[in-house]
Design an enzyme around this catalytic site. Structure first.
Site, PDB file in Angstrom:
ATOM      1  N   GLY A  71       0.822  -1.208   0.000  1.00 32.84           N
ATOM      2  CA  GLY A  71       0.000   0.000   0.000  1.00 32.84           C
ATOM      3  C   GLY A  71       0.852   1.252   0.000  1.00 32.84           C
ATOM      4  O   GLY A  71       0.346   2.368   0.047  1.00 32.84           O
ATOM      5  N   GLY A  75       9.372  -0.199  -0.910  1.00 28.62           N
ATOM      6  CA  GLY A  75       9.845  -1.501  -0.446  1.00 28.62           C
ATOM      7  C   GLY A  75      10.392  -1.507   0.971  1.00 28.62           C
ATOM      8  O   GLY A  75      10.143  -0.608   1.781  1.00 28.62           O
ATOM      9  N   GLY A 137       0.338  -9.637  -5.804  1.00 30.71           N
ATOM     10  CA  GLY A 137       0.374 -10.239  -7.135  1.00 30.71           C
ATOM     11  C   GLY A 137       0.865 -11.677  -7.104  1.00 30.71           C
ATOM     12  O   GLY A 137       1.757 -12.031  -6.323  1.00 30.71           O
ATOM     13  N   HIS A 468      42.119  20.117   0.456  1.00 29.52           N
ATOM     14  CA  HIS A 468      42.597  20.087   1.834  1.00 29.52           C
ATOM     15  C   HIS A 468      41.813  21.105   2.661  1.00 29.52           C
ATOM     16  O   HIS A 468      41.568  22.208   2.177  1.00 29.52           O
ATOM     17  CB  HIS A 468      44.089  20.447   1.859  1.00 29.52           C
ATOM     18  CG  HIS A 468      44.644  20.533   3.247  1.00 29.52           C
ATOM     19  ND1 HIS A 468      44.912  19.415   3.993  1.00 29.52           N
ATOM     20  CD2 HIS A 468      44.975  21.607   4.016  1.00 29.52           C
ATOM     21  CE1 HIS A 468      45.387  19.795   5.167  1.00 29.52           C
ATOM     22  NE2 HIS A 468      45.432  21.117   5.205  1.00 29.52           N
TER      23      HIS A 468
HETATM   24  C1  LIG Z   1      16.799  -2.694   8.519  1.00 28.95           C
HETATM   25  C2  LIG Z   1      17.369  -2.721   7.122  1.00 28.95           C
HETATM   26  C3  LIG Z   1      18.274  -1.739   6.752  1.00 28.95           C
HETATM   27  C4  LIG Z   1      18.800  -1.748   5.459  1.00 28.95           C
HETATM   28  N1  LIG Z   1      19.691  -0.774   5.129  1.00 28.95           N
HETATM   29  C5  LIG Z   1      20.218  -0.769   3.895  1.00 28.95           C
HETATM   30  C6  LIG Z   1      21.113   0.250   3.506  1.00 28.95           C
HETATM   31  O1  LIG Z   1      21.443   1.148   4.274  1.00 28.95           O
HETATM   32  N2  LIG Z   1      21.615   0.234   2.262  1.00 28.95           N
HETATM   33  C7  LIG Z   1      21.278  -0.749   1.373  1.00 28.95           C
HETATM   34  O2  LIG Z   1      21.769  -0.718   0.249  1.00 28.95           O
HETATM   35  N3  LIG Z   1      20.419  -1.730   1.700  1.00 28.95           N
HETATM   36  C8  LIG Z   1      19.880  -1.767   2.946  1.00 28.95           C
HETATM   37  N4  LIG Z   1      18.997  -2.741   3.280  1.00 28.95           N
HETATM   38  C9  LIG Z   1      18.662  -3.753   2.260  1.00 28.95           C
HETATM   39  C10 LIG Z   1      17.636  -3.181   1.282  1.00 28.95           C
HETATM   40  O3  LIG Z   1      16.498  -2.766   1.994  1.00 28.95           O
HETATM   41  C11 LIG Z   1      17.264  -4.227   0.250  1.00 28.95           C
HETATM   42  O4  LIG Z   1      18.422  -4.733  -0.355  1.00 28.95           O
HETATM   43  C12 LIG Z   1      16.378  -3.612  -0.823  1.00 28.95           C
HETATM   44  O5  LIG Z   1      15.212  -3.084  -0.259  1.00 28.95           O
HETATM   45  C13 LIG Z   1      16.015  -4.656  -1.871  1.00 28.95           C
HETATM   46  O6  LIG Z   1      15.172  -4.096  -2.818  1.00 28.95           O
HETATM   47  P1  LIG Z   1      14.099  -4.978  -3.598  1.00 28.95           P
HETATM   48  O7  LIG Z   1      13.355  -4.039  -4.461  1.00 28.95           O
HETATM   49  O8  LIG Z   1      14.751  -6.149  -4.210  1.00 28.95           O
HETATM   50  O9  LIG Z   1      13.138  -5.563  -2.473  1.00 28.95           O
HETATM   51  P2  LIG Z   1      12.249  -4.875  -1.349  1.00 28.95           P
HETATM   52  O10 LIG Z   1      12.747  -3.538  -0.972  1.00 28.95           O
HETATM   53  O11 LIG Z   1      12.089  -5.889  -0.288  1.00 28.95           O
HETATM   54  O12 LIG Z   1      10.857  -4.613  -2.076  1.00 28.95           O
HETATM   55  C14 LIG Z   1      10.029  -5.635  -2.473  1.00 28.95           C
HETATM   56  C15 LIG Z   1       8.609  -5.124  -2.437  1.00 28.95           C
HETATM   57  O13 LIG Z   1       7.783  -6.082  -3.052  1.00 28.95           O
HETATM   58  C16 LIG Z   1       6.569  -6.159  -2.365  1.00 28.95           C
HETATM   59  N5  LIG Z   1       5.998  -7.479  -2.640  1.00 28.95           N
HETATM   60  C17 LIG Z   1       6.493  -8.690  -2.289  1.00 28.95           C
HETATM   61  N6  LIG Z   1       5.733  -9.659  -2.786  1.00 28.95           N
HETATM   62  C18 LIG Z   1       4.735  -9.070  -3.465  1.00 28.95           C
HETATM   63  C19 LIG Z   1       3.622  -9.560  -4.203  1.00 28.95           C
HETATM   64  N7  LIG Z   1       3.409 -10.873  -4.342  1.00 28.95           N
HETATM   65  N8  LIG Z   1       2.796  -8.677  -4.767  1.00 28.95           N
HETATM   66  C20 LIG Z   1       3.006  -7.343  -4.625  1.00 28.95           C
HETATM   67  N9  LIG Z   1       4.029  -6.826  -3.952  1.00 28.95           N
HETATM   68  C21 LIG Z   1       4.894  -7.679  -3.384  1.00 28.95           C
HETATM   69  C22 LIG Z   1       6.943  -5.949  -0.908  1.00 28.95           C
HETATM   70  O14 LIG Z   1       5.841  -5.454  -0.151  1.00 28.95           O
HETATM   71  C23 LIG Z   1       8.048  -4.919  -1.033  1.00 28.95           C
HETATM   72  O15 LIG Z   1       7.559  -3.610  -0.889  1.00 28.95           O
HETATM   73  C24 LIG Z   1      18.428  -2.757   4.540  1.00 28.95           C
HETATM   74  C25 LIG Z   1      17.498  -3.736   4.921  1.00 28.95           C
HETATM   75  C26 LIG Z   1      16.967  -3.714   6.185  1.00 28.95           C
HETATM   76  C27 LIG Z   1      15.960  -4.762   6.561  1.00 28.95           C
END
Ligand SMILES: Cc1cc2nc3c(=O)[nH]c(=O)nc-3n(C[C@H](O)[C@H](O)[C@H](O)COP(=O)(O)OP(=O)(O)OC[C@H]3O[C@@H](n4cnc5c(N)ncnc54)[C@H](O)[C@@H]3O)c2cc1C
Ligand SMILES: NC(=O)c1ccc[n+]([C@@H]2O[C@H](COP(=O)([O-])OP(=O)(O)OC[C@H]3O[C@@H](n4cnc5c(N)ncnc54)[C@H](O)[C@@H]3O)[C@@H](O)[C@H]2O)c1
EC number: 1.8.1.4
Length: 489
Positions: A71, A75, A137, A468
């Site tokens: 919503g 991510g 999805g 510097h």
């Molecule tokens: C506490 C924490 C701190 C972090 N800090 C950093 C940082 O400082 N720097 C960094 O580079 N990385 C950091 N990370 C890692 C980073 O958050 C992830 O690597 C990144 O978010 C991955 O992106 P993504 O788009 O692959 O997945 P995600 O960000 O996990 O996004 C996936 C999205 O897909 C949605 N989704 C899943 N399944 C479905 C479905 N079936 N239908 C519809 N929607 C769906 C989820 O709700 C989610 O919003 C951190 C992670 C955590 C947990």
């Protein structure tokens, strides 16, 4: 003259601000999904991988739909990860006059930053004409996704190409049930209503040390239980040792080579039974809150991958070729859902390259030059290989180091804990790895990322003029020290 131009600007702004008639606006926003039209690209997941892929696809002229179940866009990273774990805690809510911590103010600031940023992405979707479908999805065929809509009901979204960008979720440990109150994941650790007196962190990786630092700064007594012999096992050994010493100075306690074998939450706090990783005598440690940060797992179950025959590895990561395509034609995957570092910037690079391939262009992600940053204070940043990896590869190499204590800016700001370490190939001096522990290391590292990307030598950086007084001069000096001698050491 000035008046006239001001009037013209106001008139122009008035045109820009004029809203279309509500019905026309609603019709303009009506989804392709609702109209049953097929998109060129359908992205499942609106995290840094998915939303960036969707915007880039639309910019490349492809009709694009992004499905997100949360919503809110952005991510894990934006909602419960990178941003809330850094945005507010360092600067907001600490009243220095009487050293009082205003936790609700910090939480409110964090929530405000997150909601502003997620709305910003929605704005970018509108600007780039990306259709946004709020719902869960599930792939039902290689070109169809069934969506359970957040507002109720369901729909089918059709796409010529589908990108799985569903990200990752916390890895749970057997017998340690996360309730997000006493036993929390990073999500719960970002929403505690009280500062725990005693915080036990399971896992000395990125999350454990960053979140542990946040609560340590706010006054918690932090004990980290780590299965491996070292903290952040992927880090260069020498830097890691300094890093651990620095955290210990900040009053972190480490129990290395230790595993948690039982958890009792029946009392007011938590009692953890731990024992040496190799087995042996058990001890009980007490905590008010326990943070489980022993890694993350791809979020790929229950989204229809098996139904259409998409291959995953044993850990559930979707297997892709070098164009991000799975074994099923037209179905792609990116970000945390596929093998590789689980980092937001890596997910974004995947997303851009993936849609470039879909659009018939060449995409490219160089996994050897993805930087990693631990956002503690000081920060620890690295790119390329550790000394241990270079040694194991058998390549002859040379190492240059420079201590922050000898850097004038770090001394001037009384923040001189740390060092810079550069590893280059002996024969060519080509840089193989750079490791920085310093204030602002997460910014300085990009000079090294660019150097690795362009195949620069340590001498290239050493002979580049650096302003510097800056902490970046420590990188220049470490480079001098790699092939020759540093000046200020
Ligand atoms: C506490 C924490 C701190 C972090 N800090 C950093 C940082 O400082 N720097 C960094 O580079 N990385 C950091 N990370 C890692 C980073 O958050 C992830 O690597 C990144 O978010 C991955 O992106 P993504 O788009 O692959 O997945 P995600 O960000 O996990 O996004 C996936 C999205 O897909 C949605 N989704 C899943 N399944 C479905 C479905 N079936 N239908 C519809 N929607 C769906 C989820 O709700 C989610 O919003 C951190 C992670 C955590 C947990
Ligand atoms: N600054 C950043 O870029 C940032 C910040 C937070 C998270 N992340 C990403 O999120 C991912 C997950 O972070 P994380 O800290 O949970 O994982 P991690 O992989 O960084 O660290 C997990 C740690 O837990 C240890 N461990 C595993 N099982 C254990 C057990 N049973 N008992 C004790 N220790 C155990 C591991 O040896 C490891 O040191 C990381 O891969 C990272 O890429 C990145």
């Amino acid at each position: 003259m000035a008046m006239a131009s001001l009037a013209r600007r106001r008139a122009a702004e008035a045109v820009l601000l004029r809203r279309p008639h509500a019905a026309a606006w609603a019709s303009a926003c009506r989804g392709y999904a609702a109209s049953g039209e097929e998109s060129d690209v359908v992205v499942i997941g609106g995290g840094p991988g998915g939303y960036v892929a969707a915007i880039k696809a639309a910019q490349l002229g492809l009709k694009t739909t992004c499905i997100e179940k949360r919503g809110a866009l952005g991510g894990t990273c934006l909602n419960v990860g990178c941003i809330p774990s850094k945005s507010s805690f360092a600067h907001h809510g600490v009243k220095f006059s009487n050293l009082e911590v205003d936790l609700p103010a910090m939480m409110a600031q964090k929530d405000k930053a997150v909601s502003g940023l997620t709305k910003g992405i929605e704005g970018l979707f509108k600007k780039n004409k990306v259709e946004y479908v709020k719902g869960f999805g599930k792939l039902v065929s290689p070109s169809e996704v069934s969506v359970d809509l957040v507002d109720g009901g369901s729909t089918i979204v059709k796409g010529k190409n589908i990108i799985v960008a569903t990200g990752s979720d916390v890895k749970s440990l057997p017998g340690v049930t996360i309730d997000e109150k006493k036993i929390v994941s990073s999500t719960g650790a970002l929403a505690l209503t009280e500062i725990p007196k005693k915080l036990v962190v399971i896992g000395a990786g990125y999350i454990g040390l960053e979140m542990g630092s946040v609560w340590n700064r706010l006054g918690s007594e932090v004990t980290v239980v780590e299965f491996a012999p070292d903290i952040v096992p992927s880090m260069d050994g020498e830097i890691r040792k300094q890093f651990q010493r620095m955290l210990e100075k900040q009053k972190f306690k480490f129990m290395l080579k230790t595993k948690v074998v039982g958890v009792d939450t029946s009392g007011s706090g938590v009692k953890l039974t731990v024992e040496p990783a190799a087995g042996g005598e058990q001890t009980v440690i007490e905590a008010d809150v326990v943070l489980v940060s022993a890694g993350r797992v791809p979020y790929t179950a229950g989204i229809g991958l098996d139904a259409i025959g998409v291959e995953t590895d044993k850990g559930g990561r979707v297997l892709v070729d070098n164009r991000f395509m799975t074994n099923v034609k037209g179905v792609y995957a990116i970000g945390d859902a596929i093998p590789g570092p689980m980092l937001a910037h890596k997910a974004e690079e995947d997303g851009v390259a993936c849609v470039e391939f879909i659009a018939g262009k060449e995409g490219h992600v160089d996994y050897d030059t993805v930087p990693g940053v631990v956002y503690t204070h000081p920060e620890v940043a690295s790119v390329g290989k550790t000394e241990e990896q270079v040694k194991a590869s058998g390549v002859a190499y040379q190492v240059g180091k420079f201590p922050l204590l000898a850097n004038s800016r770090a001394k001037a700001i009384d923040d001189a804990e740390g060092m810079v370490k550069v590893i280059s190939e002996k024969e060519t001096d080509r840089i193989l790895g750079v490791h920085i522990m310093s204030p602002g290391a997460g910014e300085i590292i990009h000079e090294a990322v660019l150097a690795l990307q362009y195949g620069a030598s340590s001498e290239d950086i050493a002979r580049t003029c650096h302003a510097h007084p800056t902490v970046s001069e420590a990188l220049k000096e470490a480079c001098m020290n790699t092939y020759d001698k540093a000046i200020h050491m």
